[in-house]
Design a protein around this motif. Sequence first.
Motif, short mmCIF file in Angstrom:
data_model
loop_
_atom_site.label_atom_id
_atom_site.label_comp_id
_atom_site.label_asym_id
_atom_site.label_seq_id
_atom_site.Cartn_x
_atom_site.Cartn_y
_atom_site.Cartn_z
N ILE A 88 -2.52 -2.04 8.91
CA ILE A 88 -2.89 -0.72 8.52
C ILE A 88 -2.78 0.07 9.74
CG2 ILE A 88 -4.82 0.64 7.91
CD1 ILE A 88 -6.16 -1.73 6.63
N ASP B 144 0.77 -1.27 0.05
CA ASP B 144 0.08 -0.01 -0.14
C ASP B 144 0.93 1.24 0.10
OD1 ASP B 144 -2.02 -1.65 0.30
OD2 ASP B 144 -2.77 -1.10 2.16
N GLY C 32 -14.65 -7.89 2.66
CA GLY C 32 -14.33 -6.60 3.18
C GLY C 32 -13.24 -6.81 4.08
N SER D 211 -11.60 -8.75 -3.44
CA SER D 211 -11.63 -7.85 -2.22
C SER D 211 -12.76 -6.78 -2.59
CB SER D 211 -10.09 -7.18 -2.15
OG SER D 211 -10.33 -6.02 -1.18
N VAL D 212 -13.25 -6.10 -1.30
CA VAL D 212 -14.00 -4.97 -1.63
C VAL D 212 -13.29 -3.93 -2.35
CG1 VAL D 212 -13.46 -4.13 0.78
CG2 VAL D 212 -15.61 -3.44 -0.31
N ILE E 5 -5.59 5.28 10.83
CA ILE E 5 -6.36 5.10 9.55
C ILE E 5 -7.50 4.12 9.63
CG2 ILE E 5 -6.02 4.36 7.24
CD1 ILE E 5 -4.63 6.95 7.60
N THR F 22 0.45 5.64 -1.79
CA THR F 22 -0.04 6.49 -2.55
C THR F 22 0.61 6.40 -4.21
OG1 THR F 22 1.28 8.41 -2.25
CG2 THR F 22 -0.89 7.99 -0.98
N PHE G 45 -7.86 3.90 -1.14
CA PHE G 45 -6.95 5.12 -1.04
C PHE G 45 -5.69 4.20 -0.69
CE2 PHE G 45 -4.10 8.11 0.80
CZ PHE G 45 -4.57 9.59 0.47
N LYS H 78 -10.77 6.03 9.25
CA LYS H 78 -11.32 5.93 7.85
C LYS H 78 -11.77 4.96 7.52
CE LYS H 78 -8.59 9.93 6.79
NZ LYS H 78 -9.36 11.18 6.63
N ARG I 230 3.99 7.86 -4.84
CA ARG I 230 5.17 6.93 -4.22
C ARG I 230 5.42 5.65 -4.95
NH1 ARG I 230 5.16 7.91 2.37
NH2 ARG I 230 5.17 10.36 2.15
N1 CAA Z 1 -9.17 7.92 2.88
C1 CAA Z 1 -8.94 8.92 2.62
N2 CAA Z 1 -7.78 9.71 3.12
C2 CAA Z 1 -7.24 8.63 3.45
C3 CAA Z 1 -7.21 7.36 3.50
C4 CAA Z 1 -8.38 6.80 3.13
N3 CAA Z 1 -8.83 5.38 3.26
N4 CAA Z 1 -5.97 6.85 3.90
C5 CAA Z 1 -5.14 7.79 4.07
N5 CAA Z 1 -5.82 8.88 3.81
C6 CAA Z 1 -5.31 10.32 3.94
C7 CAA Z 1 -4.84 10.54 5.35
O1 CAA Z 1 -5.70 10.89 6.59
C8 CAA Z 1 -3.75 11.70 5.22
O2 CAA Z 1 -4.26 12.82 5.06
P1 CAA Z 1 -3.69 14.35 5.72
O3 CAA Z 1 -2.39 14.47 4.97
O4 CAA Z 1 -4.94 15.27 5.33
O5 CAA Z 1 -3.47 14.05 7.04
C9 CAA Z 1 -3.04 11.25 3.85
O6 CAA Z 1 -3.90 10.29 3.35
C10 CAA Z 1 -1.86 10.63 3.97
O7 CAA Z 1 -2.13 9.41 4.67
P2 CAA Z 1 -0.72 8.60 5.46
O8 CAA Z 1 -0.17 9.76 6.50
O9 CAA Z 1 -1.16 7.37 6.14
O10 CAA Z 1 0.21 8.74 4.50
P3 CAA Z 1 1.20 7.65 4.26
O11 CAA Z 1 2.08 7.95 2.99
O12 CAA Z 1 2.25 7.38 5.45
O13 CAA Z 1 0.42 6.25 3.91
C11 CAA Z 1 -1.12 4.75 3.03
C12 CAA Z 1 -0.58 6.05 2.88
C13 CAA Z 1 -0.10 3.81 2.79
C14 CAA Z 1 -2.31 4.65 2.08
C15 CAA Z 1 -1.83 4.56 4.31
O14 CAA Z 1 -2.63 5.89 4.64
C16 CAA Z 1 -2.43 3.47 4.50
O15 CAA Z 1 -2.02 2.10 4.82
N6 CAA Z 1 -3.92 3.49 4.46
C17 CAA Z 1 -4.55 2.03 4.41
C18 CAA Z 1 -4.80 1.56 2.86
C19 CAA Z 1 -5.76 0.22 3.09
O16 CAA Z 1 -6.81 0.60 3.11
N7 CAA Z 1 -5.22 -0.78 2.83
C20 CAA Z 1 -5.90 -2.07 2.97
C21 CAA Z 1 -5.11 -2.94 3.44
S1 CAA Z 1 -6.26 -4.59 3.82
C22 CAA Z 1 -6.60 -5.16 2.44
O17 CAA Z 1 -6.13 -4.70 1.54
C23 CAA Z 1 -7.32 -6.38 2.47
C24 CAA Z 1 -8.75 -6.28 1.94
O18 CAA Z 1 -8.83 -6.77 0.94
C25 CAA Z 1 -9.83 -5.20 2.38
#
Ligand code: CAA
Length: 246
Positions: free
Chosen positions: A193, A93, A183, A139-140, A197, A95, A147, A201, A98
């Motif tokens: 995660i 994971d 999900g 996955s959902v 977050i 953005t 994000f 979120k 990156r």
């Molecule tokens: N929705 C909206 N905004 C989000 C968000 C989301 N889901 N996740 C992060 N953001 C926002 C943060 O709030 C933050 O906002 P601000 O700058 O305004 O504070 C911005 O994005 C950056 O977030 P981070 O500080 O966390 O940035 P990072 O670069 O360190 O990490 C990331 C980014 C890797 C995406 C991290 O936020 C993360 O791990 N997010 C969760 C991703 C996710 O949902 N993965 C699912 C894994 S489980 C899976 O995949 C199983 C399945 O099938 C369901």
Amino acid sequence: MPRVALVTGGVGGLGEAICIKLAALGYKIVTTHSLGNPRVGEWLKSMNSMGYAFKTYTCDVDDFDSCRNCVGLVTDEVGPVDVLVNNAGITRDMTFKRMTKADWDAVIHTNLDSVFNMTKQVMDGMTDRKWGRVINVSSVNGQKGAFGQTNYSAAKAGMHGFTKALALEVAKSGVTVNTISPGYIGTRMVTAIPHEILDSKILPQIPVGRLGKPEEIAGLVAYLASDEAAFVTGANISINGGQHMF
Ligand code: CAA
């Protein structure tokens, strides 16, 4: 003769729950782990102590030859595969800004190419025997996007395109091909995660108000693997606590 179920990536997480459920229903269970997985020994011990004699084979699901060798061994040592659960998957994971090409490739190879690599090894046998089940664990986030998951969402959405096309081709041979789209489930992948977050979120988007349980996913897989599910094919079944409805 008990049916043989091969669950990729069964050492822990959803795969483990699927192995346990199918074993309880009388299937012979085979799973796979990637080369060098440090958890395999402990996992086998803990499964044995619970009374499960699972076999696990080394298989890099992103590598076609590794899948061919693995399924060849399974067929010789256990029997032909009747149920294939394409469960193995990874996340990288970050953005899109990156994300590197290596992060993209790793997720596409492991989560999507794997579905071709494994299904290719078992499908001719299933159609020849006029019975088979392929269950692709998507996955959902393949349905709605997420994000930080352009790679994962693309791979998971791609799985269902594969499911629909192959389901058409093998429907007349007694083989069903389905996708399930869980999900957020309480496995290591989700608990990795960042907490803030997850709490701010993700959990608020789940109407049921909690993470799913691996056993709830395993129950759905067991249904799709059964004879009763013979009329379900090409489907994508959501199981996400109401997080995404369409
Ligand atoms: N929705 C909206 N905004 C989000 C968000 C989301 N889901 N996740 C992060 N953001 C926002 C943060 O709030 C933050 O906002 P601000 O700058 O305004 O504070 C911005 O994005 C950056 O977030 P981070 O500080 O966390 O940035 P990072 O670069 O360190 O990490 C990331 C980014 C890797 C995406 C991290 O936020 C993360 O791990 N997010 C969760 C991703 C996710 O949902 N993965 C699912 C894994 S489980 C899976 O995949 C199983 C399945 O099938 C369901």
